[in-house]
Write a protein that holds these residues in place. Structure first.
Motif, PDB file in Angstrom:
ATOM      1  N   GLN A  40      39.834  19.623 112.099  1.00  0.00           N
ATOM      2  CA  GLN A  40      39.583  19.929 110.690  1.00  0.00           C
ATOM      3  C   GLN A  40      39.878  18.691 109.850  1.00  0.00           C
ATOM      4  O   GLN A  40      40.932  18.082 110.002  1.00  0.00           O
ATOM      5  N   ASP A  41      38.933  18.320 108.994  1.00  0.00           N
ATOM      6  CA  ASP A  41      39.153  17.171 108.105  1.00  0.00           C
ATOM      7  C   ASP A  41      39.782  17.655 106.803  1.00  0.00           C
ATOM      8  O   ASP A  41      39.143  18.372 106.044  1.00  0.00           O
ATOM      9  N   ASN A  96      30.884  17.486 109.437  1.00  0.00           N
ATOM     10  CA  ASN A  96      32.219  16.923 109.652  1.00  0.00           C
ATOM     11  C   ASN A  96      32.492  15.749 108.728  1.00  0.00           C
ATOM     12  O   ASN A  96      31.706  15.441 107.851  1.00  0.00           O
ATOM     13  N   ARG A  97      33.620  15.125 108.965  1.00  0.00           N
ATOM     14  CA  ARG A  97      34.125  14.023 108.132  1.00  0.00           C
ATOM     15  C   ARG A  97      34.143  14.423 106.654  1.00  0.00           C
ATOM     16  O   ARG A  97      34.562  15.528 106.340  1.00  0.00           O
ATOM     17  N   GLU A 138      33.074  17.797 117.895  1.00  0.00           N
ATOM     18  CA  GLU A 138      33.007  17.741 116.430  1.00  0.00           C
ATOM     19  C   GLU A 138      32.465  19.064 115.901  1.00  0.00           C
ATOM     20  O   GLU A 138      31.549  19.639 116.481  1.00  0.00           O
ATOM     21  N   THR A 191      38.737  20.818 118.596  1.00  0.00           N
ATOM     22  CA  THR A 191      37.947  20.384 117.454  1.00  0.00           C
ATOM     23  C   THR A 191      38.911  19.989 116.342  1.00  0.00           C
ATOM     24  O   THR A 191      40.107  20.216 116.456  1.00  0.00           O
ATOM     25  N   GLN A 214      31.561  28.055 111.421  1.00  0.00           N
ATOM     26  CA  GLN A 214      31.593  26.644 111.816  1.00  0.00           C
ATOM     27  C   GLN A 214      32.527  26.436 113.007  1.00  0.00           C
ATOM     28  O   GLN A 214      32.210  25.684 113.932  1.00  0.00           O
ATOM     29  N   ASN A 241      32.794  17.858 105.602  1.00  0.00           N
ATOM     30  CA  ASN A 241      33.381  19.093 106.134  1.00  0.00           C
ATOM     31  C   ASN A 241      33.740  20.067 105.010  1.00  0.00           C
ATOM     32  O   ASN A 241      33.991  19.668 103.881  1.00  0.00           O
ATOM     33  N   LYS A 267      33.567  28.930 107.202  1.00  0.00           N
ATOM     34  CA  LYS A 267      34.503  28.145 108.017  1.00  0.00           C
ATOM     35  C   LYS A 267      34.622  28.772 109.402  1.00  0.00           C
ATOM     36  O   LYS A 267      34.635  28.070 110.412  1.00  0.00           O
ATOM     37  N   TYR A 276      30.402  20.938 112.802  1.00  0.00           N
ATOM     38  CA  TYR A 276      29.344  20.461 111.919  1.00  0.00           C
ATOM     39  C   TYR A 276      29.296  21.298 110.649  1.00  0.00           C
ATOM     40  O   TYR A 276      29.322  22.505 110.749  1.00  0.00           O
ATOM     41  N   ARG A 298      34.013  18.829  97.194  1.00  0.00           N
ATOM     42  CA  ARG A 298      32.763  18.769  97.939  1.00  0.00           C
ATOM     43  C   ARG A 298      31.566  18.843  96.984  1.00  0.00           C
ATOM     44  O   ARG A 298      30.589  18.134  97.139  1.00  0.00           O
TER      45      ARG A 298
END
Lengths: 294, 168
Positions: B50-51, B82-83, B78, B48, B116, B86, B113, B80, A136
């Motif tokens: 997890q990616d 995300n994708r 979703e 929801t 989120q 994430n 986490k 936030y 990330r």
């Protein structure tokens, strides 16, 4: 953001992790006992550390990939806000990806590998337990510096020095010896597949979990944990494959476990052998596709 | 998947990989798209997703995951960010395999986490990765989030249609 509270209230005792280090390198952390760190550093000598670091960094020849990030980073802190450890620890700067590099790799480069075993232990704490190699931070770096790769190379140095969390080193040794994550023998693997097929057939008529079917379209390679402790994954995959009518198989020989613990600790030699085992099984069984489990 | 598909082949000196490699979710996506499996009943509870870092950030599979979740669940929320933005499940990079001594460190790092996850208000968390599943189950338990992590294969086998000839 929603507020969350941990269930157990742990007593927070934080102290300087390695008091013997120079002042600017000291970080505060909770003490955690892991023989993979505490015992292994006793075997290290300054010569061994210097030799290993310089072998990996190879500062005379392939230095650019390590020196460029060190000279390019302007400490803009975009990587900090990308790191879950940094955010979760109330923005403690010692958890920032850039400072993780400053406290490990960049210090090794500055000192040309002349560092103490205590410093190596602190590096292990940072590079192994405070980074998920999630990429990330690398994604947000405005210069495109691959911070994650650099942390990975710290892990490589630590692996070559033998300073690795005890638990994962055992799994790596298992992969090295058996190509599976959890010391699973070939007999155990075949037996597990067979009894799972037998049991699942009680609920799903004519379900097949074919072993060693040459020329099948798909070969499935599970994780070692699945036949060992989480057999329901094998069952679910078998159900999906049978419902979809896929021509599939699993190999009987070693090289069916697709987990790669060796990659995580940058044991590149074992990592390649595990992957090679998978591909060799695919080619031997003449399958068209390899479906993994994660 | 990451080592097998991306890291090891160039190290082994190969120009390309000898057989096609699929993440199970890419495979399930294909099966659903081609109609080889059909969904009989969708999950009604809010879910929801997890990616996983390897599959989404490195292999670009985010939209395929969303197709799977939307096909199997009615109420998809979703989280936030995300994708590919994430956060990691805190178990990746082998951290979950460091074992019990490091669980506390992992849980502390997972506060963001947990926040989120709580924000979504979902009851089920779909995780397509083994590391994520274990890591997120621990976070849910540690922060008492009142949801349940479920693996993608579990979601599919729960919702899909079983043909008559397979029923015992």
């Amino acid at each position: 953001m929603a507020e969350v509270k941990a269930v157990e209230k742990e007593v927070k005792i934080e102290e300087v992790l390695e008091p013997s280090l120079d002042k600017e390198l000291r970080i505060k952390r909770k003490k955690v006992v892991d023989p993979g760190f505490d015992e292994t550093i006793k075997r290290l000598t300054p010569e061994k550390i210097e030799k290993t670091i310089n072998a990996v960094l190879n500062l005379r020849k392939t230095a650019a990939r390590f020196l460029a990030p060190l000279e390019t980073c302007i400490h803009c802190a975009l990587c900090s806000d990308a790191c879950q450890y940094y955010i979760s620890h109330d923005k403690d700067p010692t958890y920032s990806p850039a400072s993780k590099l400053r406290l490990t790799l960049w210090e090794m480069i500055r000192r040309k590998g002349k560092v103490s075993p205590e410093f190596i232990k602190q590096c292990a704490r940072i590079a192994f337990t405070e980074c998920n190699i999630c990429h990330r931070c690398s994604m947000y770096c405005p210069f495109g510096l691959d911070i994650t790769y650099q942390i990975g190379m710290v892990r490589r140095i630590l692996f070559l020095l033998g300073v690795v969390p005890h638990n994962i080193l055992d799994q790596d040794n298992s992969q090295s010896a058996t190509l599976t994550q959890l010391w699973i023998s070939q007999a155990d693997w075949i037996d597990t597949i067979q009894w799972l097929e037998d049991e699942t057939r009680l609920e799903y008529k004519n379900l097949r979990l074919p072993i060693e079917k040459e020329g099948a379209e798909v070969m499935w390679a599970p994780l070692g944990t699945e036949p060992k402790i989480a057999t329901y994954h094998v069952v679910r995959t078998a159900i999906i494959m049978n419902v979809a009518g896929i021509d599939w198989t699993v190999p009987s020989r070693d090289g069916w476990d697709s987990v790669n613990m060796a990659m995580f600790i940058r044991d590149f030699e074992t990592m390649q052998r595990v992957v090679l085992g998978l591909y060799e099984n695919c080619l031997r069984l003449k399958v068209k596709r390899l479906v993994l489990t994660e | 998947m990451f080592a097998t598909r991306y890291v090891a082949p160039p190290m082994l000196g190969w120009k390309d990989i000898p057989v096609e490699i699929l993440h199970p979710c890419e495979f399930y996506y294909e099966l659903l798209k081609e109609g080889k499996i059909k969904i009989a009943r969708k999950i009604k509870e809010p879910v929801t997703l997890q990616d996983p870092c390897n599959f989404v950030r490195r292999a670009g599979g985010a939209e395929k995951l969303r197709y799977l979740v939307n096909a199997t669940c009615e109420n998809f929320i979703e989280m936030y960010p995300n994708r590919e933005h994430n956060f990691c499940c805190l178990a990746g990079g082998g951290v979950v395999a460091f074992g019990p001594p490091w669980k506390g460190v992992r849980m502390e790092g997972g506060r963001i986490k947990a926040e989120q996850l709580k924000e979504t208000g979902a009851k089920i968390l779909v995780t397509p990765c083994h590391n994520c599943y274990t890591g997120m189950s621990h976070i849910i338990e540690h922060y008492n989030l009142g949801m349940k992590a479920k693996f993608m294969d579990e979601i599919i086998t729960e919702t899909m249609e079983i043909p008559e000839e397979l029923k015992a």
